[in-house]
Design an enzyme around this catalytic site. Sequence first.
Site, PDB file in Angstrom:
ATOM      1  N   LYS A   1       8.779  20.430  73.777  1.00 38.83           N
ATOM      2  CA  LYS A   1       9.130  21.723  73.577  1.00 38.83           C
ATOM      3  C   LYS A   1       8.403  22.914  74.772  1.00 38.83           C
ATOM      4  CE  LYS A   1      12.327  22.419  70.475  1.00 38.83           C
ATOM      5  NZ  LYS A   1      13.799  22.346  70.532  1.00 38.83           N
TER       6      LYS A   1
ATOM      7  N   SER B   1       9.766  25.788  70.458  1.00 42.53           N
ATOM      8  CA  SER B   1       9.344  25.955  69.007  1.00 42.53           C
ATOM      9  C   SER B   1       7.267  26.419  69.409  1.00 42.53           C
ATOM     10  CB  SER B   1       9.111  24.763  68.531  1.00 42.53           C
ATOM     11  OG  SER B   1       7.877  23.710  67.837  1.00 42.53           O
TER      12      SER B   1
ATOM     13  N   ASP C   1      27.840  15.551  73.295  1.00 39.49           N
ATOM     14  CA  ASP C   1      26.347  15.442  73.501  1.00 39.49           C
ATOM     15  C   ASP C   1      25.755  16.225  74.658  1.00 39.49           C
ATOM     16  OD1 ASP C   1      23.781  14.043  73.569  1.00 39.49           O
ATOM     17  OD2 ASP C   1      25.205  12.330  73.073  1.00 39.49           O
TER      18      ASP C   1
ATOM     19  N   TYR D   1       7.945  15.795  70.962  1.00 36.86           N
ATOM     20  CA  TYR D   1       8.556  16.617  70.125  1.00 36.86           C
ATOM     21  C   TYR D   1       7.896  18.127  70.565  1.00 36.86           C
ATOM     22  CZ  TYR D   1      10.576  20.539  67.326  1.00 36.86           C
ATOM     23  OH  TYR D   1      11.119  21.493  66.867  1.00 36.86           O
TER      24      TYR D   1
HETATM   25  P1  NAD Z   1      18.720  21.179  62.397  1.00 39.31           P
HETATM   26  O1  NAD Z   1      18.264  19.354  62.277  1.00 39.31           O
HETATM   27  O2  NAD Z   1      18.958  21.299  60.745  1.00 39.31           O
HETATM   28  O3  NAD Z   1      20.145  21.493  63.258  1.00 39.31           O
HETATM   29  C1  NAD Z   1      20.026  20.658  64.689  1.00 39.31           C
HETATM   30  C2  NAD Z   1      21.730  20.614  64.891  1.00 39.31           C
HETATM   31  O4  NAD Z   1      21.479  19.960  66.448  1.00 39.31           O
HETATM   32  C3  NAD Z   1      22.528  19.356  64.044  1.00 39.31           C
HETATM   33  O5  NAD Z   1      23.164  20.112  63.545  1.00 39.31           O
HETATM   34  C4  NAD Z   1      22.466  18.407  65.074  1.00 39.31           C
HETATM   35  O6  NAD Z   1      24.015  17.836  65.005  1.00 39.31           O
HETATM   36  C5  NAD Z   1      22.427  19.175  66.345  1.00 39.31           C
HETATM   37  N1  NAD Z   1      22.019  18.178  67.055  1.00 39.31           N
HETATM   38  C6  NAD Z   1      21.332  16.712  67.414  1.00 39.31           C
HETATM   39  N2  NAD Z   1      21.231  15.955  68.183  1.00 39.31           N
HETATM   40  C7  NAD Z   1      22.412  17.093  68.859  1.00 39.31           C
HETATM   41  C8  NAD Z   1      22.852  15.829  70.449  1.00 39.31           C
HETATM   42  N3  NAD Z   1      22.207  15.621  71.470  1.00 39.31           N
HETATM   43  N4  NAD Z   1      23.992  17.101  71.275  1.00 39.31           N
HETATM   44  C9  NAD Z   1      24.454  17.663  70.433  1.00 39.31           C
HETATM   45  N5  NAD Z   1      24.092  18.633  69.054  1.00 39.31           N
HETATM   46  C10 NAD Z   1      23.324  17.753  68.559  1.00 39.31           C
HETATM   47  O7  NAD Z   1      17.607  21.831  62.735  1.00 39.31           O
HETATM   48  P2  NAD Z   1      17.026  23.624  63.032  1.00 39.31           P
HETATM   49  O8  NAD Z   1      16.301  22.777  62.066  1.00 39.31           O
HETATM   50  O9  NAD Z   1      18.366  23.784  62.779  1.00 39.31           O
HETATM   51  O10 NAD Z   1      16.723  23.145  64.447  1.00 39.31           O
HETATM   52  C11 NAD Z   1      17.306  23.973  65.361  1.00 39.31           C
HETATM   53  C12 NAD Z   1      17.009  24.291  66.457  1.00 39.31           C
HETATM   54  O11 NAD Z   1      15.232  24.917  66.535  1.00 39.31           O
HETATM   55  C13 NAD Z   1      16.263  22.453  67.413  1.00 39.31           C
HETATM   56  O12 NAD Z   1      16.178  23.310  68.682  1.00 39.31           O
HETATM   57  C14 NAD Z   1      14.566  22.439  66.873  1.00 39.31           C
HETATM   58  O13 NAD Z   1      13.408  21.897  67.505  1.00 39.31           O
HETATM   59  C15 NAD Z   1      14.422  23.949  66.841  1.00 39.31           C
HETATM   60  N6  NAD Z   1      13.189  24.460  66.109  1.00 39.31           N
HETATM   61  C16 NAD Z   1      12.643  24.656  64.239  1.00 39.31           C
HETATM   62  C17 NAD Z   1      11.985  24.974  63.503  1.00 39.31           C
HETATM   63  C18 NAD Z   1      12.067  24.884  61.952  1.00 39.31           C
HETATM   64  O14 NAD Z   1      11.254  24.813  61.720  1.00 39.31           O
HETATM   65  N7  NAD Z   1      13.166  24.650  61.602  1.00 39.31           N
HETATM   66  C19 NAD Z   1      10.863  24.929  64.006  1.00 39.31           C
HETATM   67  C20 NAD Z   1      10.946  24.843  65.770  1.00 39.31           C
HETATM   68  C21 NAD Z   1      12.380  24.802  66.418  1.00 39.31           C
END
Ligand code: NAD
Length: 246
Positions: free
Chosen positions: A158, A141, A62, A154
């Site tokens: 970010k 982000s 975590d 968020y």
């Molecule tokens: P996702 O939800 O598919 O994956 C996130 C992962 O983080 C999951 O496997 C989850 O179990 C893990 N996680 C959550 N809390 C945790 C913790 N406390 N400790 C360890 N692991 C933890 O999300 P994603 O879309 O792959 O996003 C990945 C990153 O990219 C994030 O930081 C997100 O904010 C950023 N992001 C995503 C997007 C998008 O459009 N998907 C856009 C901008 C930024």
Amino acid sequence: MKLLQDRTAVITGGAQGIGFAIAEAFVAHGARVVLGDLDAAALDAAAARLGGEAVARTAVCDVRDADQVRRMLRGAVDAFGSLDVMVNNAGITRDATLRNMTEEQFDQVIDVHLKGCWNGTRLAGAIMREQGSGSIVNLSSLSGKAGMVGQTNYSAAKAGIVGLSKAAAKELARHGVRVNCIQPGLIRTPMTEAMPAKAWDQKMAEIPLGRAGEPAEVAGAAVFLAGDLSSYMTGTALEVTGGRLM
Ligand code: NAD
């Protein structure tokens, strides 16, 4: 050309989505990876898809808990001999308007993203400065650049990651350690697939390239920032957005 041959990378939130795509791209470029995430079963499945123990290890971790992050990083060094790349990617959303957001929802998002990224940056940075080299890549982000309705928690986290990364980049530069951010726009992952259709369509309308991005397209930027092609870049935020809100 393999850009990360024999480097060791730790990727938080690596069990799925963008984190997993980054792991796949890193392994394809010759790196060995340690995936940190919350769910042991999801981690095992992800590591198996990457090719098993020789290239991918796992750590139930975590990111909010510094001791767990420290153990994961030590485990990576013990398993593979160095820590060359740290990707702070773990994330959650708890969207609600300012009027409806609870203090708990605010705190949860700040804790996972901002404290999690701080833990990963300072603890990986401590190992890398001793080594005299390393690259830290933090997932910000577009929400942290532009601010999004329903995301005061968020967007704050970010934007905070950008400031954290720039401050850390200044502290770590003289030790050979670079710190950069990626600001993805709308990327197709489990996080965004949970979004209501109306919100998805509104975002799509803002994207000059006319489509959502794929996790592999964020992973390309991560490979670039992790490796030597970006050797003169630190403290930057790379947008991977299809031109949205440029
Ligand atoms: P996702 O939800 O598919 O994956 C996130 C992962 O983080 C999951 O496997 C989850 O179990 C893990 N996680 C959550 N809390 C945790 C913790 N406390 N400790 C360890 N692991 C933890 O999300 P994603 O879309 O792959 O996003 C990945 C990153 O990219 C994030 O930081 C997100 O904010 C950023 N992001 C995503 C997007 C998008 O459009 N998907 C856009 C901008 C930024």
